[in-house]
Design a protein around this motif. Structure first.
Motif, PDB file in Angstrom:
ATOM      1  N   VAL A  38       0.855  -1.249  -0.085  1.00 33.05           N
ATOM      2  CA  VAL A  38      -0.060   0.180   0.029  1.00 33.05           C
ATOM      3  C   VAL A  38       0.890   1.171   0.028  1.00 33.05           C
ATOM      4  CG1 VAL A  38      -1.551   1.445   1.433  1.00 33.05           C
ATOM      5  CG2 VAL A  38      -2.023  -1.193   1.013  1.00 33.05           C
ATOM      6  N   ALA A  39       1.923   1.164   1.003  1.00 35.11           N
ATOM      7  CA  ALA A  39       2.890   2.281   0.815  1.00 35.11           C
ATOM      8  C   ALA A  39       3.481   2.668  -0.548  1.00 35.11           C
ATOM      9  CB  ALA A  39       3.995   2.080   1.857  1.00 35.11           C
ATOM     10  N   GLU A  40       4.135   1.546  -1.369  1.00 33.53           N
ATOM     11  CA  GLU A  40       4.376   1.768  -2.724  1.00 33.53           C
ATOM     12  C   GLU A  40       3.738   2.274  -3.364  1.00 33.53           C
ATOM     13  OE1 GLU A  40       7.256  -0.841  -5.722  1.00 33.53           O
ATOM     14  OE2 GLU A  40       6.460  -1.580  -4.104  1.00 33.53           O
ATOM     15  N   ARG A  41       2.317   1.992  -3.269  1.00 30.73           N
ATOM     16  CA  ARG A  41       1.300   2.461  -4.344  1.00 30.73           C
ATOM     17  C   ARG A  41       0.776   3.921  -4.260  1.00 30.73           C
ATOM     18  NH1 ARG A  41      -1.216  -2.721  -3.522  1.00 30.73           N
ATOM     19  NH2 ARG A  41      -2.740  -1.624  -1.961  1.00 30.73           N
ATOM     20  N   GLU A  42       0.881   4.236  -2.778  1.00 31.47           N
ATOM     21  CA  GLU A  42       0.776   5.615  -2.476  1.00 31.47           C
ATOM     22  C   GLU A  42       1.983   6.550  -2.845  1.00 31.47           C
ATOM     23  OE1 GLU A  42       0.177   5.470   1.678  1.00 31.47           O
ATOM     24  OE2 GLU A  42      -1.979   4.846   1.402  1.00 31.47           O
ATOM     25  N   ALA A  43       3.250   6.090  -2.671  1.00 29.19           N
ATOM     26  CA  ALA A  43       4.257   6.745  -3.235  1.00 29.19           C
ATOM     27  C   ALA A  43       4.260   7.260  -4.807  1.00 29.19           C
ATOM     28  CB  ALA A  43       5.621   5.949  -2.722  1.00 29.19           C
ATOM     29  N   ARG A  44       3.892   6.047  -5.570  1.00 28.09           N
ATOM     30  CA  ARG A  44       3.851   6.088  -6.929  1.00 28.09           C
ATOM     31  C   ARG A  44       2.691   7.070  -7.425  1.00 28.09           C
ATOM     32  NH1 ARG A  44       7.390   3.163  -9.173  1.00 28.09           N
ATOM     33  NH2 ARG A  44       8.255   1.486  -8.190  1.00 28.09           N
ATOM     34  N   GLN A  45       1.536   7.025  -6.325  1.00 29.17           N
ATOM     35  CA  GLN A  45       0.441   8.096  -6.741  1.00 29.17           C
ATOM     36  C   GLN A  45       0.841   9.319  -6.469  1.00 29.17           C
ATOM     37  OE1 GLN A  45      -2.889   6.409  -4.435  1.00 29.17           O
ATOM     38  NE2 GLN A  45      -3.180   4.793  -5.840  1.00 29.17           N
ATOM     39  N   ARG A  46       1.648   9.446  -5.464  1.00 28.86           N
ATOM     40  CA  ARG A  46       2.208  10.931  -5.216  1.00 28.86           C
ATOM     41  C   ARG A  46       2.990  11.492  -6.447  1.00 28.86           C
ATOM     42  NH1 ARG A  46       2.444   8.987   0.063  1.00 28.86           N
ATOM     43  NH2 ARG A  46       4.951   8.727  -0.237  1.00 28.86           N
ATOM     44  N   PHE A  47       3.801  10.623  -6.834  1.00 28.00           N
ATOM     45  CA  PHE A  47       4.637  10.883  -7.863  1.00 28.00           C
ATOM     46  C   PHE A  47       3.840  11.125  -9.103  1.00 28.00           C
ATOM     47  CE2 PHE A  47       7.011   9.634 -11.849  1.00 28.00           C
ATOM     48  CZ  PHE A  47       7.824  10.502 -11.708  1.00 28.00           C
ATOM     49  N   GLU A  48       2.916  10.683  -9.492  1.00 25.84           N
ATOM     50  CA  GLU A  48       1.722  11.114 -10.660  1.00 25.84           C
ATOM     51  C   GLU A  48       1.451  12.358 -10.333  1.00 25.84           C
ATOM     52  OE1 GLU A  48       1.780   9.641 -13.547  1.00 25.84           O
ATOM     53  OE2 GLU A  48       3.081   7.875 -13.002  1.00 25.84           O
ATOM     54  N   GLN A  49       1.008  12.716  -9.211  1.00 23.73           N
ATOM     55  CA  GLN A  49       0.426  14.072  -9.045  1.00 23.73           C
ATOM     56  C   GLN A  49       1.484  14.936  -8.807  1.00 23.73           C
ATOM     57  OE1 GLN A  49      -1.252  13.526  -4.915  1.00 23.73           O
ATOM     58  NE2 GLN A  49      -2.824  12.091  -5.532  1.00 23.73           N
ATOM     59  N   ASP A  50       2.562  14.775  -8.500  1.00 22.07           N
ATOM     60  CA  ASP A  50       3.865  15.884  -8.708  1.00 22.07           C
ATOM     61  C   ASP A  50       3.994  15.956 -10.074  1.00 22.07           C
ATOM     62  OD1 ASP A  50       3.866  15.927  -5.910  1.00 22.07           O
ATOM     63  OD2 ASP A  50       5.408  14.364  -5.621  1.00 22.07           O
ATOM     64  N   ARG A  51       3.951  15.182 -10.881  1.00 26.59           N
ATOM     65  CA  ARG A  51       4.202  15.334 -12.360  1.00 26.59           C
ATOM     66  C   ARG A  51       3.134  16.436 -12.907  1.00 26.59           C
ATOM     67  NH1 ARG A  51       4.886  10.064 -15.806  1.00 26.59           N
ATOM     68  NH2 ARG A  51       5.156  11.484 -17.353  1.00 26.59           N
ATOM     69  N   GLN A  52       1.853  16.065 -12.533  1.00 27.66           N
ATOM     70  CA  GLN A  52       0.688  17.047 -12.892  1.00 27.66           C
ATOM     71  C   GLN A  52       0.983  18.206 -12.487  1.00 27.66           C
ATOM     72  OE1 GLN A  52      -2.904  15.267 -11.693  1.00 27.66           O
ATOM     73  NE2 GLN A  52      -2.541  13.324 -13.199  1.00 27.66           N
ATOM     74  N   VAL A  53       1.553  18.486 -11.178  1.00 23.70           N
ATOM     75  CA  VAL A  53       1.729  20.074 -10.804  1.00 23.70           C
ATOM     76  C   VAL A  53       2.992  20.482 -11.260  1.00 23.70           C
ATOM     77  CG1 VAL A  53       2.521  21.052  -8.695  1.00 23.70           C
ATOM     78  CG2 VAL A  53       0.855  19.396  -8.410  1.00 23.70           C
ATOM     79  N   CYS A  54       3.793  19.589 -11.772  1.00 25.38           N
ATOM     80  CA  CYS A  54       5.040  20.204 -12.490  1.00 25.38           C
ATOM     81  C   CYS A  54       4.659  20.657 -13.824  1.00 25.38           C
ATOM     82  CB  CYS A  54       6.285  19.205 -12.363  1.00 25.38           C
ATOM     83  SG  CYS A  54       6.865  18.795 -10.883  1.00 25.38           S
ATOM     84  N   ALA A  55       3.885  20.001 -14.310  1.00 19.27           N
ATOM     85  CA  ALA A  55       3.602  20.370 -15.927  1.00 19.27           C
ATOM     86  C   ALA A  55       3.069  21.675 -16.036  1.00 19.27           C
ATOM     87  CB  ALA A  55       2.433  19.426 -16.361  1.00 19.27           C
ATOM     88  N   GLY A  56       2.401  22.470 -14.794  1.00 22.08           N
ATOM     89  CA  GLY A  56       1.856  23.742 -14.933  1.00 22.08           C
ATOM     90  C   GLY A  56       3.042  24.948 -14.389  1.00 22.08           C
ATOM     91  N   GLN A  57       4.433  24.369 -14.000  1.00 22.09           N
ATOM     92  CA  GLN A  57       5.333  25.211 -13.569  1.00 22.09           C
ATOM     93  C   GLN A  57       6.304  25.775 -14.551  1.00 22.09           C
ATOM     94  OE1 GLN A  57       7.143  23.683 -10.175  1.00 22.09           O
ATOM     95  NE2 GLN A  57       5.336  23.667  -9.015  1.00 22.09           N
ATOM     96  N   PHE A  58       7.101  26.706 -14.574  1.00 21.66           N
ATOM     97  CA  PHE A  58       7.849  27.234 -15.357  1.00 21.66           C
ATOM     98  C   PHE A  58       9.075  26.505 -15.409  1.00 21.66           C
ATOM     99  CE2 PHE A  58      11.711  29.878 -16.449  1.00 21.66           C
ATOM    100  CZ  PHE A  58      11.176  30.399 -17.731  1.00 21.66           C
ATOM    101  N   LEU A  59       9.763  25.844 -14.416  1.00 22.11           N
ATOM    102  CA  LEU A  59      10.816  25.013 -14.299  1.00 22.11           C
ATOM    103  C   LEU A  59      10.219  23.449 -14.173  1.00 22.11           C
ATOM    104  CD1 LEU A  59      13.099  27.116 -12.097  1.00 22.11           C
ATOM    105  CD2 LEU A  59      13.173  26.888 -14.564  1.00 22.11           C
ATOM    106  N   VAL A  60       9.660  22.939 -15.427  1.00 19.68           N
ATOM    107  CA  VAL A  60       9.310  22.017 -15.373  1.00 19.68           C
ATOM    108  C   VAL A  60      10.327  20.748 -15.053  1.00 19.68           C
ATOM    109  CG1 VAL A  60       8.074  20.095 -16.744  1.00 19.68           C
ATOM    110  CG2 VAL A  60       7.693  22.376 -16.969  1.00 19.68           C
ATOM    111  N   GLU A  61      11.619  20.758 -15.585  1.00 16.49           N
ATOM    112  CA  GLU A  61      12.437  19.795 -15.307  1.00 16.49           C
ATOM    113  C   GLU A  61      13.029  19.664 -13.852  1.00 16.49           C
ATOM    114  OE1 GLU A  61      13.373  17.445 -17.230  1.00 16.49           O
ATOM    115  OE2 GLU A  61      12.200  17.920 -18.829  1.00 16.49           O
ATOM    116  N   ALA A  62      13.214  20.804 -13.219  1.00 15.45           N
ATOM    117  CA  ALA A  62      13.571  20.750 -12.035  1.00 15.45           C
ATOM    118  C   ALA A  62      12.654  20.243 -10.984  1.00 15.45           C
ATOM    119  CB  ALA A  62      14.096  22.312 -11.577  1.00 15.45           C
ATOM    120  N   CYS A  63      11.106  20.509 -11.248  1.00 16.14           N
ATOM    121  CA  CYS A  63      10.206  20.093 -10.463  1.00 16.14           C
ATOM    122  C   CYS A  63       9.961  18.672 -10.633  1.00 16.14           C
ATOM    123  CB  CYS A  63       8.998  20.584 -10.864  1.00 16.14           C
ATOM    124  SG  CYS A  63       7.352  20.316  -9.885  1.00 16.14           S
TER     125      CYS A  63
END
Length: 223
Positions: A38-63
């Motif tokens: 369950v912890a690994e699934r949650e970690a990967r779900q957070r990574f997907e959420q972070d990717r979506q957040v990073c897509a709207g930022q100016f410094l996408v690669e750093a995010c």
């Protein structure tokens, strides 16, 4: 800078997992594995959420770099706990195997001791009875058994019960040969004695015959 902050946060998470390892040690292995999944699934779900957040930022690669570093730290902590769980399971199996080996060894020792005690009891029962020097004839008289029968019974009881038939037959043949030899010697001695007596009688008879056949001396007047 943000990457360093993410690394520090991941290390803090690892330390938090390590501090709670004592409480998790009593956790059943099935529940621990389910929790880690369950912890690994949650970690990967957070990574997907972070990717979506990073897509709207100016410094996408750093995010995205920060998100990937956070995922790596979380997965590494989960993997370390899984390794510890596997090691604990191996230790438990080794302890159980050692306990089974020790229990089997103890059972073998107990069985060997029991068999040794049985052998000692059988040997004690197989020993001939010890005859007391002050046996009173009253016991035999009370039972009405003759003294000779009691003696034979005692001799029979004193004999070993595990004599092999071959050995008994051999002893019987030896006694029979010894008896025949004694009888032959007795017959030869009797024959020799009879021969000596016969010779002595003949010599005595011959002496008597010679004495009777000797001429008488002439009278003195006839000279």
């Amino acid at each position: 800078m943000r990457v360093q902050v993410a690394i520090v946060m991941g290390l803090l998470a690892v330390l938090a997992l390590g501090s709670s390892s004592g409480a998790k040690a009593a956790e059943p292995p099935q529940e621990a594995r389910a929790r880690l999944d369950v912890a690994e699934r949650e970690a990967r779900q957070r990574f997907e959420q972070d990717r979506q957040v990073c897509a709207g930022q100016f410094l996408v690669e750093a995010c995205l770099e920060r998100a990937r570093e956070r995922l790596r730290v979380d997965v590494q902590a989960i993997r370390a706990e899984r390794l510890e769980l596997d090691a604990r399971r191996r230790r438990e199996r080794a302890q159980q195997r050692q306990a089974r080996i020790e229990a089997k060894a103890a059972q073998t020792r107990e069985l060997a001791a029991t068999n040794a005690a049985k052998v000692q009891r059988n040997d004690a029962l197989a020993q001939p009875p010890v005859l007391q020097g002050n046996v009173r004839p009253v016991a035999g008289a009370a039972t009405g058994e003759p003294i000779s029968d009691r003696v034979v019974s005692l001799e029979t009881a004193a004999r070993p019960v595990d004599v092999e038939p071959a050995r008994a037959s051999k002893h019987a043949r030896q006694h029979e040969r010894a008896a025949r030899s004694a009888q032959a010697r007795s017959r030869r001695a009797s024959a020799a004695q009879a021969h000596r007596e016969s010779v002595m009688l003949r010599e005595a008879q011959r002496g008597r015959d010679k004495a009777a056949a000797a001429p008488l001396p002439l009278p003195a007047a006839s000279r």
